[in-house]
Design a protein around this motif. Structure first.
Motif, mmCIF file in Angstrom:
data_model
loop_
_atom_site.group_PDB
_atom_site.id
_atom_site.type_symbol
_atom_site.label_atom_id
_atom_site.label_comp_id
_atom_site.label_asym_id
_atom_site.label_seq_id
_atom_site.Cartn_x
_atom_site.Cartn_y
_atom_site.Cartn_z
ATOM 1 N N ASN A 1 32.370 -21.631 -34.372
ATOM 2 C CA ASN A 1 31.624 -22.650 -35.117
ATOM 3 C C ASN A 1 31.044 -22.082 -36.407
ATOM 4 O OD1 ASN A 1 32.149 -24.595 -33.187
ATOM 5 N ND2 ASN A 1 30.250 -24.250 -32.063
ATOM 6 N N THR A 2 30.564 -20.824 -36.351
ATOM 7 C CA THR A 2 30.022 -20.190 -37.551
ATOM 8 C C THR A 2 31.102 -20.011 -38.602
ATOM 9 O OG1 THR A 2 28.364 -19.008 -36.220
ATOM 10 C CG2 THR A 2 28.817 -18.162 -38.434
ATOM 11 N N ALA A 3 32.286 -19.548 -38.168
ATOM 12 C CA ALA A 3 33.396 -19.364 -39.106
ATOM 13 C C ALA A 3 33.840 -20.700 -39.687
ATOM 14 C CB ALA A 3 34.561 -18.677 -38.398
ATOM 15 N N ARG A 4 33.875 -21.744 -38.858
ATOM 16 C CA ARG A 4 34.284 -23.072 -39.333
ATOM 17 C C ARG A 4 33.271 -23.611 -40.345
ATOM 18 N NH1 ARG A 4 34.246 -25.425 -34.759
ATOM 19 N NH2 ARG A 4 36.342 -24.743 -34.173
ATOM 20 N N ASN B 1 31.731 -24.752 -46.014
ATOM 21 C CA ASN B 1 30.839 -24.548 -47.151
ATOM 22 C C ASN B 1 31.580 -23.997 -48.363
ATOM 23 O OD1 ASN B 1 28.655 -25.474 -45.675
ATOM 24 N ND2 ASN B 1 28.011 -23.426 -45.028
ATOM 25 N N ILE B 2 32.538 -23.056 -48.095
ATOM 26 C CA ILE B 2 33.322 -22.478 -49.190
ATOM 27 C C ILE B 2 34.190 -23.547 -49.834
ATOM 28 C CG2 ILE B 2 35.194 -20.875 -49.733
ATOM 29 C CD1 ILE B 2 34.052 -18.986 -47.628
ATOM 30 N N ASN B 3 34.796 -24.413 -49.019
ATOM 31 C CA ASN B 3 35.660 -25.477 -49.555
ATOM 32 C C ASN B 3 34.866 -26.474 -50.390
ATOM 33 O OD1 ASN B 3 37.937 -24.380 -48.317
ATOM 34 N ND2 ASN B 3 37.706 -25.602 -46.462
#
Length: 361
Positions: free
Chosen positions: A349-352, A357-359
């Motif tokens: 979930n953290t990676a997702r 956020n980056i996108n």
């Protein structure tokens, strides 16, 4: 080859840059590169342009060039040297005598087994028996699977070992005599590090194996948070086992057998959870590694024999647990399994969220 485009795409997803070096005409090289999706925005550089640039300055441009045409064998060597100066790990393919120097200089030289000369095969580290680029990608996938399985076994083995040490050290602090008998320690290691440990070695590749970048060459095997997970899981295993022991002792039950059994079952649950570093065990499916599932069930049966069969009771110094005690230790032994699964869910979930956020940015 029909599978070349898919192999190049798979390499790209895995963080592997594919570069074409050929002696053919630039128009031919550009056409083939476009057909297999090789250029990906990269430019085409010819042999004369390489000669004008000079090998000392090639490293400044090498990362933006995807196709080299009209090259000589000396220029192939210059290209490999330039890529290595950038810090990249370089695999070079070739089949002719003139490819031998570049094959030898590369970190991994790959020769063609069918069309390749004996000189190129001797200079290479690896020989493709089918002359197929897609085989290289398959080898990368297998290499990543093997490395992941090594990390799984290290995590599994050190988690259980650290838990046993923690229990042995903590027992005197709580006024307990020797926590585990020597025969019991040997039995635990035999059961947990035997068949379950071997079964982890044949675990299939994770779903995202070819969708993640390569690990850094200087990365420690305990990198990417592995040692933190070992410490946390080892502490949790020891805490659960020791908590059951103190509870059993307070009620006048066979606390040493409770400790002995809980350490075995907790580690068997750990084996089922560490099959993947990121994917849920429920998503992978317990039956996807039948060897591990059978090993865990067999070791569970062996542990029941250790506490209920008189010959093993005499050998290991155990006492029979009541049904309520056995159910208690079985239920409690799932704690490490669900804790590891919960930690994997948190990381996913953290990676997702980070990716989202980056996108958006």
């Amino acid at each position: 080859r029909s599978e070349a485009a898919a192999a190049v795409a798979a390499a790209h997803r895995a963080g592997i840059r594919t570069v074409m070096i050929t002696g053919d005409h630039p128009a031919t090289a550009r056409s083939i590169a476009d057909r297999i999706g090789l250029r990906d925005g990269g430019t085409v550089m010819t042999g004369p342009e390489l000669a004008a640039e000079g090998p000392d300055h090639l490293a400044r441009h090498v990362e933006r060039v995807s196709v080299y045409a009209r090259t000589t064998s000396e220029q192939k060597l210059d290209i490999v040297q330039a890529w290595k100066k950038t810090g990249a790990i370089v695999a070079m393919t070739g089949d002719g005598v003139n490819d031998a120097p570049a094959l030898r200089l590369a970190d991994i030289g790959v020769a063609m087994g069918i069309s390749g000369t004996e000189v190129s095969k001797e200079a290479a580290d690896m020989v493709l028996t089918n002359d197929n680029f897609a085989t290289i990608i398959d080898a990368v996938r297998e290499g990543r699977r093997i490395y992941d399985n090594i990390r799984r076994f290290v995590q599994y083995g050190l988690t259980g070992g650290s838990a046993e040490i923690a229990v042995m050290v903590a027992a005197p602090l709580f006024g307990l005599p020797l926590a585990l008998l020597p025969a019991q320690i040997l039995w635990i290691n035999l059961l947990t590090h035997g068949l379950p440990g071997l079964a982890l070695g044949v675990e299939q590749a994770e779903p995202d194996t070819m969708d993640r970048p390569p690990r850094r060459p200087d990365e420690n095997i305990f990198g990417r948070g592995l040692w933190q997970r070992i410490v946390a899981a080892g502490f949790l295993t020891a805490a659960v086992a020791f908590g059951l022991t103190l509870w059993e002792r307070a009620h006048g039950g066979p606390w040493q057998t409770m400790l002995f059994t809980s350490l075995v079952l907790l580690q068997l649950g750990d084996a089922l959870a560490v099959r993947s570093e990121s994917a849920s065990t429920f998503t992978i499916g317990f039956a996807s590694n039948r060897f591990l599932l059978l090993a865990v069930l067999a070791m569970f049966g062996a542990q029941l024999g250790a506490i209920y069969l008189p010959p093993f009771q005499q050998l290991l110094g155990t006492d029979a647990l009541g049904i309520a005690d056995l159910l208690t230790v079985v239920v409690a032994s799932t704690i490490t399994f669900f804790a590891i699964e919960g930690e994997k869910l948190y990381r996913r979930n953290t990676a997702r969220l980070r990716s989202t956020n980056i996108n958006h940015s």
